[in-house]
Structures are given as structure tokens and as C-alpha cells.
Design an enzyme around this catalytic site. Structure first.
Site: not given
Length: 433
Positions: A17, A136, A207
Site C-alpha cells: 500500500v 479498501g 472492521k
């Protein structure tokens, strides 16, 4: 007019990333400057292995001393993509103390210590943005935190881990077993060498904690999330799901109680009808279904992982934070005013699919039905089938009406004690109806 002095960015981590963040900052520099109103400059990159070649990054910017980098008084924004709890937590709080705002993709840290990080950001009048921590490239945090701020969100239901969705989709579409599908996911780079965080639901649970906290304006920590992995899902479960017109997904589910007085957050495999929008999410894609009072049903869909998609979310946050920096403002902080308590899994109400191995003789179905009735769990359908091997046993599949998880747990414990029940082959929740 564009400000000529650049805003300086410190990048913590330069893996999949981080390297994409650096690349986009370089290749899209003019566009970013135009959108922000000032140039952005990569002022330093903290890494663990400085000798590795990093294409497109000036070696003079690379350092192993992340603490010294974030302590520099000229850093405007710190982008943290190293992950984990420490040293990320200390580096973020140090960044706030030394005048920098923070963009993070660190779901584990935010799920565990989000309240403390928000408090540190508020204390120093700085921004903490983390769109990339969940799903994402899919814009999800900002819609929940800002676009739906005037609405009442009641439920967030989603596929938030691409690895598990790829595995379950492969099992569904090809009839492959779990291990075979996992091996293919690993070979294609979707699964890590150690896939535990994904397949046991830890990633999705972090999450879920973040999503629940934002959606319900209440503090929800990782420890508050019920978690169940998908390693026990079998081809037989998929066959049963197909008989019901369903498929199986690993879902993160955050919802208000019907009386509005508490919330729950959970991650587990579940059967969902093929008619539900989440059922058609294939491969390594993510999708999140949001239900609210005013806007009704919304679905957010797209690539949930990968270097470029996640970097896209990071850069979106970077633009927002830099704009705030120029205007002398900060964006939304933690919204925990509702302070709703988090209920345990026993309070969750849903439908269940239970597969039992039973003795193939008269009276068994009546015994099983009596146990369900005694625990207040109403049966919707029953399907019994003898085994072709003729071993004197049969498979009994029971689908219930809605019942509490506590009632179902008591039912299963009682079923295990029956002499005619050889074993409980599987228990699967049925969602999305």
C-alpha cells in the site's frame, strides 16, 4: 490562488500500500496540488529494511527512524500504513503532539484504541482519517460519518474481507472443499501464507467494530464483536444452502436492537438468499449493505483490498486532511454521543439452519421437535434423509423461525444429550431475509 509552500507528508511504511501511495503522490502531483490548493511533498519514508530498492522513491527520503520523522516540526500529515498495534499507536500519538494530522489504514489499531486516538487528535486539534481501514477503495467511512449523519442507521451488513469471499465463492461455484479453495486463493495471492486473520474472522471483526462505532455513534471495541471463522464450512453446507435458494458468505453484521437501546456487532458465516444483493458479490470483492430510516437501503461495492485500491482511499483522505490544513479547520472527529451499550451474542435474533446426524428410526423427529419447543424455538421446515451407506443413521436438517441466539444455544445443548442424536453436523445462521 495556489499556495506555493508545499504541504509535507511523512509516510510510515512502504509495502504494497505504501509504495502505491508514494507512486500516486508522484505521478498525480499536479492534479493533487490543484485539488488541494497547494503542492504536496513526500518529506520522508520510514521503513524497516532501508536497503531494499524502492522504485520512484528518492533514497535520501528513506529512514529507519520513524519516531524522528514524525517529530519533525515541518510535517503536516503523517500517513500510517505499517499496521499492527505498536509502534503504530505511539507514532500516531507522537505525530499529533508534534503538530501533524494523521491518515491511517490501520483497522486493528482503530478497532482496539480508536477512542484514545480520537481523543489525542482532538486534544491537539488535528485530523484523524481512516477511510482505507475498511473495505479498501470503497467509500464507506465518510458516507457513514458525513453523508448519513442526519439519518438513523439501523443495520450494516457486509462482506468486508476479499480473501474469505473468494474462498466461499469458489466453494459455491465449483463444489471445491475449503482447503482446495484456500490453496487456490493462496496461489493467486489473495490469501497470506498464514491466512488466520482472514479465515478466522479477525480482520472482519476489526472492521465491524469500526463500522458499528460510526454507524451508531457509540464506542464499539474489537472485544465487543462476536467472531466465528469459516474454516468449518463444508460442501454439504453449500448443498443445503442451494436447497434453500441461498448461498454462504462470511458477514460482518452491526445492528440496533429493535427497542433501540443497544447494539450488537458480529462476524460469522451465514446463509443469505440468492435474491439478496450481497449474494451476487463474487471473487475477492467487498460489499456493504446499509439500512437506515430515511434513505432506506444502500449498497457500497468494489475492490476491498490490494495496493492501488487501498492507496486510492488513503489519497482521498490525504486530500481532505490537506484541505482542512489549509483552511485551518478539522474534519469530523469521534461521534460517540449515543453511548449505546453493546449486547452479547445471546441477544441476537435471527433464523438458523441446523444439520443433525440422527438414528434412522421412528420417533426421532418427535423427540427433536419437542426439544425445540421446550426452548421456545419455532421450526419452519424439516428435511430428513437416510444415508446411502445404510449405517442406520440419517441426516436431519431443521430450519427455524427467528429466535434468540441464547435460545438456540440451549436447544443445541439439549439435542446433544439425546441418545438418538449422533452429532450436530453444522449450525448456520440465515440472514438477509
Amino acid at each position: 490562488m495556489m499556495r506555493t509552500r508545499p504541504l509535507k507528508v511523512a509516510l510510515l511504511g512502504c509495502g504494497v500500500v505504501g509504495s502505491e501511495v508514494a507512486r500516486i503522490m508522484t505521478t498525480h502531483a499536479d492534479d493533487l496540488a490543484a485539488r488541494i490548493g497547494a503542492p504536496v511533498e513526500l518529506a520522508g519514508v520510514a521503513v524497516r529494511r532501508p536497503d531494499r530498492v524502492r522504485e520512484g522513491i528518492d533514497p535520501s527520503l528513506v529512514t529507519t527512524d520513524a519516531t524522528a520523522l514524525v517529530k519533525r516540526g515541518d510535517i503536516d500529515v503523517v500517513v500510517e500504513v505499517i499496521g499492527g498495534i505498536e509502534p503504530a499507536r505511539s507514532l500516531i500519538t507522537t505525530a499529533f503532539e508534534h503538530g501533524a494530522s494523521v491518515v491511517s489504514a490501520n483497522k486493528a489499531l482503530l478497532a482496539q484504541d480508536g477512542a484514545a486516538l480520537h481523543a489525542a487528535a482532538e486534544e491537539h486539534d488535528k485530523d484523524l482519517y481512516y477511510e482505507a481501514a475498511v473495505a479498501g477503495a470503497i467509500p464507506l467511512i465518510r458516507p457513514l460519518r458525513e453523508s448519513l449523519a442526519g439519518d438513523k442507521v439501523n443495520r450494516v451488513l457486509g462482506i468486508v474481507n476479499g480473501t474469505t469471499n473468494f474462498i466461499l465463492d469458489k466453494m459455491d461455484s465449483t463444489g471445491a472443499g475449503y482447503q482446495e479453495a484456500l490453496d487456490e486463493a493462496t496461489a493467486l495471492g489473495y490469501a497470506e501464507a498464514d491466512p488466520t486473520a482472514d479465515v478466522e474472522g479477525f480482520d472482519a471483526a476489526a472492521k465491524a467494530a469500526i463500522l458499528a462505532g460510526i454507524a451508531f455513534h457509540s464506542r464499539v471495541r474489537l472485544d465487543d464483536v462476536y467472531r466465528e471463522g469459516m474454516t468449518e464450512v463444508t460442501a454439504a453446507d453449500f448443498a443445503s444452502a442451494k436447497n434453500m435458494g441461498c448461498t454462504i458468505k462470511l458477514l460482518a453484521i452491526c445492528e440496533r436492537a429493535q427497542d433501540g437501546g443497544s447494539v450488537t456487532a458480529r462476524v460469522h458465516p451465514a446463509m443469505i438468499p440468492l435474491s439478496h444483493p450481497l449474494a451476487s458479490v463474487r471473487g475477492a470483492y467487498n460489499a456493504v449493505f446499509v439500512e437506515s430510516d430515511a434513505s432506506g437501503q444502500l449498497m457500497f461495492y468494489g475492490p476491498g483490498a490490494g495496493g492501488a485500491p487501498t492507496a486510492s482511499a488513503v489519497l482521498g483522505d490525504l486530500v481532505a486532511v490537506c484541505r482542512n490544513r489549509l483552511s485551518g479547520a478539522t474534519g469530523p472527529g469521534e461521534s460517540a454521543y449515543a453511548a449505546l451499550p453493546v449486547s452479547g451474542m445471546g441477544d441476537v435474533v435471527t433464523r438458523y439452519h441446523i444439520s443433525l446426524d440422527v438414528a434412522d428410526k421412528p420417533g426421532v423427529l418427535a423427540q427433536v421437535a419437542t426439544v425445540f419447543a421446550e426452548h421456545g424455538v419455532s421450526i419452519d421446515t424439516v428435511r430428513q434423509q437416510g444415508r446411502p451407506e445404510g449405517d442406520g443413521d440419517a441426516s436431519l436438517v431443521v430450519v427455524t423461525h427467528r429466535a434468540s441466539d441464547a435460545s438456540l444455544t440451549g436447544t443445541v445443548e439439549a439435542l446433544r444429550k439425546l441418545d438418538t442424536v449422533r452429532g450436530v453436523a453444522s449450525i448456520m445462521r440465515v440472514e438477509g431475509e
